[in-house]
Design a protein around this motif. Structure first.
Motif, short mmCIF file in Angstrom:
data_model
loop_
_atom_site.label_atom_id
_atom_site.label_comp_id
_atom_site.label_asym_id
_atom_site.label_seq_id
_atom_site.Cartn_x
_atom_site.Cartn_y
_atom_site.Cartn_z
N MET A 29 7.98 -55.85 -58.82
CA MET A 29 9.00 -56.51 -58.01
C MET A 29 9.00 -55.91 -56.60
O MET A 29 9.11 -54.69 -56.46
CB MET A 29 10.38 -56.36 -58.65
N ASN A 30 8.86 -56.74 -55.62
CA ASN A 30 8.84 -56.24 -54.26
C ASN A 30 9.10 -57.38 -53.27
O ASN A 30 9.07 -58.55 -53.61
CB ASN A 30 7.50 -55.58 -53.94
N TRP A 31 9.36 -56.99 -52.01
CA TRP A 31 9.57 -57.96 -50.94
C TRP A 31 8.23 -58.43 -50.39
O TRP A 31 7.31 -57.64 -50.20
CB TRP A 31 10.37 -57.34 -49.79
N LYS A 32 8.15 -59.72 -50.14
CA LYS A 32 7.06 -60.31 -49.37
C LYS A 32 7.67 -60.81 -48.07
O LYS A 32 8.78 -61.37 -48.08
CB LYS A 32 6.46 -61.52 -50.09
N ALA A 33 6.97 -60.67 -46.98
CA ALA A 33 7.51 -61.15 -45.71
C ALA A 33 6.39 -61.52 -44.76
O ALA A 33 5.28 -60.97 -44.82
CB ALA A 33 8.41 -60.08 -45.08
N VAL A 34 6.69 -62.44 -43.87
CA VAL A 34 5.76 -62.82 -42.82
C VAL A 34 6.58 -63.33 -41.64
O VAL A 34 7.65 -63.92 -41.83
CB VAL A 34 4.77 -63.90 -43.32
N ALA A 35 6.10 -63.10 -40.44
CA ALA A 35 6.83 -63.50 -39.24
C ALA A 35 5.86 -63.90 -38.14
O ALA A 35 4.76 -63.35 -38.04
CB ALA A 35 7.72 -62.36 -38.76
N ASP A 36 6.29 -64.84 -37.33
CA ASP A 36 5.46 -65.24 -36.20
C ASP A 36 6.30 -66.03 -35.20
O ASP A 36 7.36 -66.57 -35.54
CB ASP A 36 4.29 -66.11 -36.66
N SER A 37 5.81 -66.09 -33.98
CA SER A 37 6.42 -66.88 -32.91
C SER A 37 5.35 -67.74 -32.27
O SER A 37 4.17 -67.38 -32.26
CB SER A 37 7.05 -65.99 -31.83
N ALA A 38 5.76 -68.89 -31.73
CA ALA A 38 4.83 -69.78 -31.03
C ALA A 38 5.50 -70.26 -29.75
O ALA A 38 6.69 -70.60 -29.75
CB ALA A 38 4.44 -70.96 -31.91
N ILE A 39 4.74 -70.31 -28.69
CA ILE A 39 5.28 -70.76 -27.42
C ILE A 39 5.58 -72.25 -27.46
O ILE A 39 4.83 -73.03 -28.06
CB ILE A 39 4.30 -70.42 -26.27
N GLY A 40 6.69 -72.66 -26.86
CA GLY A 40 7.06 -74.06 -26.84
C GLY A 40 6.21 -74.85 -25.86
O GLY A 40 5.70 -74.31 -24.87
N THR A 41 6.06 -76.14 -26.12
CA THR A 41 5.24 -76.98 -25.23
C THR A 41 5.83 -77.07 -23.84
O THR A 41 5.09 -77.18 -22.85
CB THR A 41 5.09 -78.39 -25.82
N SER A 42 7.15 -77.01 -23.71
CA SER A 42 7.77 -77.04 -22.38
C SER A 42 7.42 -75.79 -21.59
O SER A 42 7.22 -75.84 -20.38
CB SER A 42 9.29 -77.19 -22.50
N HIS A 43 7.34 -74.65 -22.28
CA HIS A 43 6.97 -73.40 -21.62
C HIS A 43 5.49 -73.41 -21.24
O HIS A 43 5.11 -72.85 -20.20
CB HIS A 43 7.28 -72.21 -22.52
N GLN A 44 4.67 -74.03 -22.09
CA GLN A 44 3.25 -74.14 -21.76
C GLN A 44 3.05 -74.94 -20.47
O GLN A 44 2.27 -74.56 -19.61
CB GLN A 44 2.49 -74.80 -22.92
N LYS A 45 3.78 -76.04 -20.36
CA LYS A 45 3.66 -76.89 -19.17
C LYS A 45 4.12 -76.16 -17.91
O LYS A 45 3.56 -76.36 -16.83
CB LYS A 45 4.47 -78.17 -19.36
N GLN A 46 5.15 -75.33 -18.06
CA GLN A 46 5.69 -74.59 -16.92
C GLN A 46 4.99 -73.25 -16.71
O GLN A 46 5.33 -72.51 -15.80
CB GLN A 46 7.19 -74.34 -17.12
N GLU A 47 4.01 -72.97 -17.59
CA GLU A 47 3.28 -71.70 -17.55
C GLU A 47 4.22 -70.50 -17.67
O GLU A 47 4.11 -69.52 -16.93
CB GLU A 47 2.41 -71.61 -16.28
N ILE A 48 5.15 -70.62 -18.61
CA ILE A 48 6.11 -69.55 -18.90
C ILE A 48 5.70 -68.92 -20.23
O ILE A 48 5.31 -69.61 -21.17
CB ILE A 48 7.55 -70.10 -19.01
N VAL A 49 5.81 -67.60 -20.32
CA VAL A 49 5.44 -66.90 -21.55
C VAL A 49 6.46 -67.19 -22.65
O VAL A 49 7.58 -67.65 -22.38
CB VAL A 49 5.35 -65.37 -21.32
N CYS A 50 6.09 -66.91 -23.88
CA CYS A 50 7.01 -67.03 -25.00
C CYS A 50 8.12 -66.00 -24.85
O CYS A 50 7.86 -64.81 -24.62
CB CYS A 50 6.28 -66.82 -26.32
#
Length: 256
Positions: A1-22
């Protein structure tokens, strides 16, 4: 018995268009049967909010490690009372604010340039204590129960208005909850996925969003080495419904 975990972030399309970082940041730590998770969303109006959100999360993880390793560490074998949870989270939040102020002084800019929301939880297989400053969401499913939204996201009077950790009333407005039930699944996210995952008419979790994510964790031996979450967050289907930065932290206690 144990914890499983995963995490991630993705830049939004509006930020991509404005060349803004996540501007989102996420991390977690597993300490025996205790899991700590934290997500932050940098304010779009804050010049260095990506720095603020990352520093906030790094400080939370460091602060909890110090609490866990100190001689006067909290006893997590029993659920914290709400009062105890409020004290633990207030201590962590005040340390985050201190680090942000230090960063602002070193960078010679306002601490408000580092503004971000902050969501943190501490969970064992038997209970969860969580806090939230600003919007975003924490959804959990206890044993033999439906998905539950822990806090209603903090929305101000105007569009895109919320409380940030740099706000003068941040600690006062911090929402805290303790749930003493056997935990199965926990999901934390920034507000980029709110309208996809939460039914905004009554603030109920949308089960068809969460169920496949929980099943994925059940079926995957090592989710950290898998690309499923990254591909999901960057999918055209998801991007067609939200153009904001997107973050997911998924946790499952595997009782098998």
């Amino acid at each position: 018995m144990n914890w499983k975990a995963v995490a991630d972030s993705a830049i939004g399309t509006s930020h991509q268009k404005q060349e803004i970082v996540c501007q989102d940041y996420v991390d977690y730590g597993i300490f025996d049967d205790v899991i700590l998770g934290a997500v932050a969303d940098g304010a779009g109006s804050a010049k260095h909010s990506d720095v603020g959100s990352k520093l906030a999360i790094e400080t939370v993880l460091k602060c909890f490690s110090e609490i866990n390793e100190s001689p006067q560490k909290e006893d997590f074998s029993q659920p914290l009372s709400k009062e105890e949870a409020e004290k633990v989270f207030a201590k962590i939040v005040n340390q985050v604010i201190k680090e942000l102020q230090k960063q602002a002084e070193e960078g010679d800019y306002s601490v408000n340039d580092l503004a971000c929301t902050l969501l943190v939880f501490v969970a064992t297989p038997d209970w969860i204590a969580a806090m939230q400053i600003g919007d975003g969401f924490i959804v959990l499913r206890s044993q033999e129960s439906e998905y539950k939204l822990l806090f209603k996201p903090d929305k101000g009077e105007f569009v895109n208005e919320t409380t940030f950790i740099t706000s003068t009333n941040a600690v006062k407005d911090m929402q805290v909850e303790v749930i003493s039930e056997k935990q199965e699944f926990i999901c934390a996210s920034t507000d980029g996925l709110e309208k996809v995952a939460i039914r905004l008419s009554d603030w109920k979790p949308f089960s068809p969003f969460f169920k496949p994510l929980e099943e994925y964790l059940h079926e995957t031996v090592n989710p950290k080495e898998d690309k499923y979450l990254t591909e999901f967050l960057n999918s055209e289907r998801l991007n067609s419904r939200t153009d904001d930065d997107k973050t997911l932290l998924l946790c499952l206690f595997d009782r098998e």
